[in-house]
Design an enzyme around this catalytic site. Structure first.
Site, PDB file in Angstrom:
ATOM      1  N   LYS A   1       0.911  -1.043  -0.038  1.00  0.00           N
ATOM      2  CA  LYS A   1       0.096   0.019  -0.036  1.00  0.00           C
ATOM      3  C   LYS A   1       0.918   1.235   0.146  1.00  0.00           C
ATOM      4  O   LYS A   1       1.505   1.389   1.078  1.00  0.00           O
ATOM      5  CB  LYS A   1      -0.849  -0.222   1.141  1.00  0.00           C
TER       6      LYS A   1
ATOM      7  N   GLY B   1      -7.994   9.805   9.180  1.00  0.00           N
ATOM      8  CA  GLY B   1      -8.178  10.001  10.532  1.00  0.00           C
ATOM      9  C   GLY B   1      -9.324  11.000  10.850  1.00  0.00           C
ATOM     10  O   GLY B   1      -9.597  11.229  12.000  1.00  0.00           O
TER      11      GLY B   1
ATOM     12  N   ALA C   1      -9.376   5.989   3.534  1.00  0.00           N
ATOM     13  CA  ALA C   1      -9.055   7.304   4.166  1.00  0.00           C
ATOM     14  C   ALA C   1     -10.397   8.187   4.683  1.00  0.00           C
ATOM     15  O   ALA C   1     -10.993   8.463   3.614  1.00  0.00           O
ATOM     16  CB  ALA C   1      -7.820   8.170   3.861  1.00  0.00           C
ATOM     17  N   GLY C   2     -10.426   8.555   5.898  1.00  0.00           N
ATOM     18  CA  GLY C   2     -11.366   9.648   5.965  1.00  0.00           C
ATOM     19  C   GLY C   2     -12.749   9.448   6.481  1.00  0.00           C
ATOM     20  O   GLY C   2     -13.619   9.832   6.828  1.00  0.00           O
TER      21      GLY C   2
ATOM     22  N   ALA D   1      -9.405   2.185   8.970  1.00  0.00           N
ATOM     23  CA  ALA D   1      -8.377   2.097  10.127  1.00  0.00           C
ATOM     24  C   ALA D   1      -9.165   2.805  11.231  1.00  0.00           C
ATOM     25  O   ALA D   1      -9.908   2.387  12.107  1.00  0.00           O
ATOM     26  CB  ALA D   1      -7.044   2.419   9.797  1.00  0.00           C
TER      27      ALA D   1
END
Lengths: 272, 67
Positions: free
Chosen positions: A101, A162, A188-189, A210
């Protein structure tokens, strides 16, 4: 439900049993990580490459090994193509996988990808035989360029890493999925399962999560929520949604309505 | 002694130390580790042959939570 619908993510000719990719960062303990990985149903978990801590090591890979998932090394924290390429090579050497990644960020405030360095690193790693999954801006042109240099997928962001802001530009994500010839994995986000459902409805082949899971109050339950949302969004996309319209369209018959002549005239909509 | 930097720290290593020797200082097992010396990956098969030289910068990495 998620398992029955079975959205799979196929990357570089290999089928993953889940379209949800889980990031291992941000979770409080190895015990909780193991439970969360299992609850998510994921087949692929990202890790970062960091200096060995002589005090304690091994348990992360042990946990992921016990869960039977693939490990996807990332190049998080790299600012240049050179740093990212070297980190990718070290990930391949350490973990025995040519999948990477690829992350090349522009600064520590936004953590947004640096597209110039990202593209250069992607090209180099593809030449070296890596299966490259690049974390990218939500830019259809950059996504096209990444595909053209041979990336196995593109991973446009929904919002900064995040941030939990969800998909800030769904039109760009739709433009990317409409023209991509490789899987698009929203990365992401994301903040809530509904964001993952939207990503799949927009045509993404997978979702990478995540913080939204690992930093939630109950990561195990949130992992399950995201797994269900990915399946729900995939079902919705495959089923073919109705086109949006500005005016209502009755779903009950408009013919053969009863006529209530006994009601006062003011109470009667239908005149006989 | 051979002076080198190991994961960012100055170390004095026994003469003719190899990458394998250095890895053993940090970890009881080589599983899941990778090494770069001066920005070049040293593959595991070469660890016992690659001797550390004065001024070498050695990075020994493994998987950590992230991403």
């Amino acid at each position: 439900m998620a398992d029955e619908l079975g959205p799979v993510l196929e990357v570089a000719g290999e089928k993953l049993s889940s379209a949800l990719i889980l990031g291992s960062g941000g979770i409080a303990s190895m015990e909780l990580l193991e439970e969360t990985v299992r609850a998510s149903g994921t087949d692929l978990v990202t890790v970062a490459m960091r200096r060995v801590d002589p005090g304690g090591r091994g348990s992360l890979l042990d946990v992921l090994g016990r869960c039977g998932v693939r490990v996807l090394p990332n190049t998080a924290g790299c600012f240049t193509a050179g740093e990212a390429v070297l980190t990718a090579r070290l990930g391949r050497e350490a973990l025995g996988t040519s999948w990477v990644k690829l992350e090349v960020i522009g600064d520590e405030i936004s953590l947004l990808p640096d597209p110039v360095e990202l593209l250069a690193a992607a090209e180099q790693l593809v030449e070296e035989g890596f299966v490259v999954l690049p974390y990218s801006n939500d830019d259809p042109i950059l996504a096209r360029r990444l595909e053209q240099v041979g990336c196995a997928a593109v991973m446009p962001l929904g919002a900064p890493i995040g941030s939990g802001l969800g998909i800030r530009n769904p039109h760009n994500i739709a433009m990317i999925t409409e023209s991509a010839g490789v899987p698009v994995v929203l990365d992401a986000g994301l903040g809530a399962p509904s964001d993952a459902a939207l990503a799949m409805e927009l045509g993404c082949s997978g979702v990478m999560v995540a913080s939204a899971i690992t930093r939630s109050q109950d990561p195990v339950l949130m992992a399950r929520g995201f797994a269900l949302a990915v399946a729900a969004g995939e079902a919705g996309r495959r089923a073919g949604r109705i086109p949006p319209r500005y005016r209502a369209l009755a779903s009950s018959p408009t013919k053969d309505m009863a006529v209530f002549s006994s009601l006062p005239a003011d109470d009667r909509r239908h005149l006989d | 002694m051979t002076r080198a930097r190991l994961n960012g720290e100055h170390r004095e290593l026994a003469p003719r130390s190899t990458v394998e020797d250095v890895v053993a200082l940090l970890s009881p097992s080589p599983a899941g580790l990778a090494v770069a010396v001066n920005g070049e990956v040293v593959s595991r098969s070469a660890w016992s042959k690659r001797e550390i030289e004065e001024g070498d910068e050695i990075e020994v990495l493994t998987a950590a939570q992230g991403g």
